[in-house]
Design an enzyme around this catalytic site. Structure first.
Site, PDB file in Angstrom:
ATOM      1  N   GLU A 124       0.835  -1.213   0.000  1.00 43.65           N
ATOM      2  CA  GLU A 124       0.000   0.000   0.000  1.00 43.65           C
ATOM      3  C   GLU A 124       0.868   1.261   0.000  1.00 43.65           C
ATOM      4  O   GLU A 124       0.560   2.243  -0.666  1.00 43.65           O
ATOM      5  CB  GLU A 124      -0.932   0.017   1.216  1.00 43.65           C
ATOM      6  N   TYR A 148      -6.327   6.108   4.890  1.00 47.37           N
ATOM      7  CA  TYR A 148      -6.471   5.233   3.727  1.00 47.37           C
ATOM      8  C   TYR A 148      -5.747   3.910   3.961  1.00 47.37           C
ATOM      9  O   TYR A 148      -6.324   2.826   3.788  1.00 47.37           O
ATOM     10  CB  TYR A 148      -5.932   5.914   2.449  1.00 47.37           C
ATOM     11  N   ASP A 152      -9.656   6.765  -1.398  1.00 44.24           N
ATOM     12  CA  ASP A 152      -8.567   7.519  -2.036  1.00 44.24           C
ATOM     13  C   ASP A 152      -9.152   8.255  -3.239  1.00 44.24           C
ATOM     14  O   ASP A 152     -10.376   8.330  -3.392  1.00 44.24           O
ATOM     15  CB  ASP A 152      -7.413   6.587  -2.432  1.00 44.24           C
TER      16      ASP A 152
END
Ligand code: SF4
Length: 346
Positions: free
Chosen positions: A43, A126, A144
């Site tokens: 991520e 996020y 996002d």
């Protein structure tokens, strides 16, 4: 929070998206794991790097630092080296610090609670949501830019995505679309739809599984969404560097943790007066960072003897390296490119 689309059948649209994802979702190596450490690394890498570009970096990073402890105990320079080519080096520094935080505060075990994950250095809402949903099945939306774009278009929703409440607003909307137990796949489906189909420009509406339900498409108003009133502030910054070298040796110094390019290596930013007669070529480089447009003036300084480096090193905290030694260190991209060009020509 109350959304403007009280009558929409959120769950129906969410299920359609998941049906599409089961057939068309990208087959990515990190989608075969639910190890939170691996998901966290991916991520962070893919936040600002395209999948195709970052995949090899992700695989190399995981091969060298396969679990939290190996990352926590690595030298900062080595972590930065494995980040080379990805840019935004503060992400690597934060990963390193957060790994140490997990080792010291969570006994080396990746935390499972959303707020604990959020407390890790460099982890925002996020990333915490992505890890919580993908690894621990928590029903939380990893909102996002893809979410903002897809949701505001599907529901023709003019909520301002630059407003401070935008994350919570769209998060609430997305959670209503998620079938129970499928939060992780839902978040991944939104990422794939947003990056591959519902693109910022020229979305591929003909291939979109939501085109029958998409209000912006049906009304012919796609260019109006998403609504963003505040622009990101970008300022100009001028930098001066001197590439002080003798044959293949040159001077470098590690930057501090303040301002840009934390802990990366750089050239001298000033030279003593008696070095000015050794100045050779000058070059101006333009480089964009997220919030800054840089103009870098780089001057070559070819000194006639390596002994001239010594005072410089002692007084200014520099070190002398050869080109091959410098490749074991990480430089800001414009300086790295300059080195590659300089030593290719010589
Ligand atoms: S129909 Fe077009 S605008 Fe609407 S969600 Fe799909 S790709 Fe995006």
């Amino acid at each position: 929070m109350k959304t403007k689309n009280q009558n929409a059948d959120f769950l129906y649209v969410g299920k359609k998206l998941l049906d599409w994802y089961r057939i068309h979702g990208r087959d990515l190596p990190f989608r075969k794991t639910s190890d939170p450490y691996h998901i966290w690394i991916c991520e962070i890498i893919f936040q600002q790097t395209r999948i195709e570009q970052g995949l090899v970096h992700y695989q190399n990073f995981i091969a060298r630092f396969p679990e939290v402890r190996s990352l926590a105990e690595a030298e900062t320079d080595e972590v930065l080296l494995y980040w080379k080519g990805l840019g935004y080096y503060s992400r690597a520094l934060n990963l390193h610090k957060a790994a140490q935080q997990i080792r010291d505060e969570f006994n080396g075990e990746f935390p499972t609670d959303y707020n604990d994950i959020l407390s890790l250095k460099g982890v925002g809402k996020y990333t915490a949501a992505a890890i919580s949903s993908i690894c621990f099945g928590k029903k939380i939306a990893a909102v996002d830019g893809n979410f903002y774009r897809v949701l505001s278009r599907v529901f023709a929703d003019d909520f301002d995505i630059s407003a401070s409440k935008a994350f919570d607003y769209f998060s609430d909307l997305a959670v209503r679309m998620m079938p129970d137990e499928e939060a992780g796949h839902f978040n991944e489906a939104m990422m794939d739809l947003g990056s591959g189909i519902c693109k910022p420009r020229n979305p591929l509406c003909g291939e979109c599984p939501l085109n029958n339900d998409c209000a912006a498409f049906q009304l012919g108003k796609i260019p109006l969404f998403p609504v963003k009133t505040k622009k990101t502030k970008v300022s100009d910054l001028e930098l001066f560097y001197y590439f002080v070298h003798f044959k293949d040796k040159f001077l470098i110094r590690q930057r501090g943790e303040d301002f840009i390019w934390k802990k990366l290596y750089e050239f001298p930013t000033q030279i003593p007066n008696d070095f000015e007669s050794f100045c050779t070529t000058g070059k101006t480089i333009f480089h964009k960072l997220t919030h800054k447009n840089l103009t870098i003036h780089l001057t070559g300084v070819s000194v006639p003897s390596a002994t001239l480096f010594q005072d410089f090193e002692r007084v200014n905290g520099f070190q002398t390296v050869s080109f091959s030694e410098s490749q074991g260190k990480s430089f800001p991209k414009p300086l790295q490119d300059y080195l590659a060009l300089h030593f290719r020509q010589d």
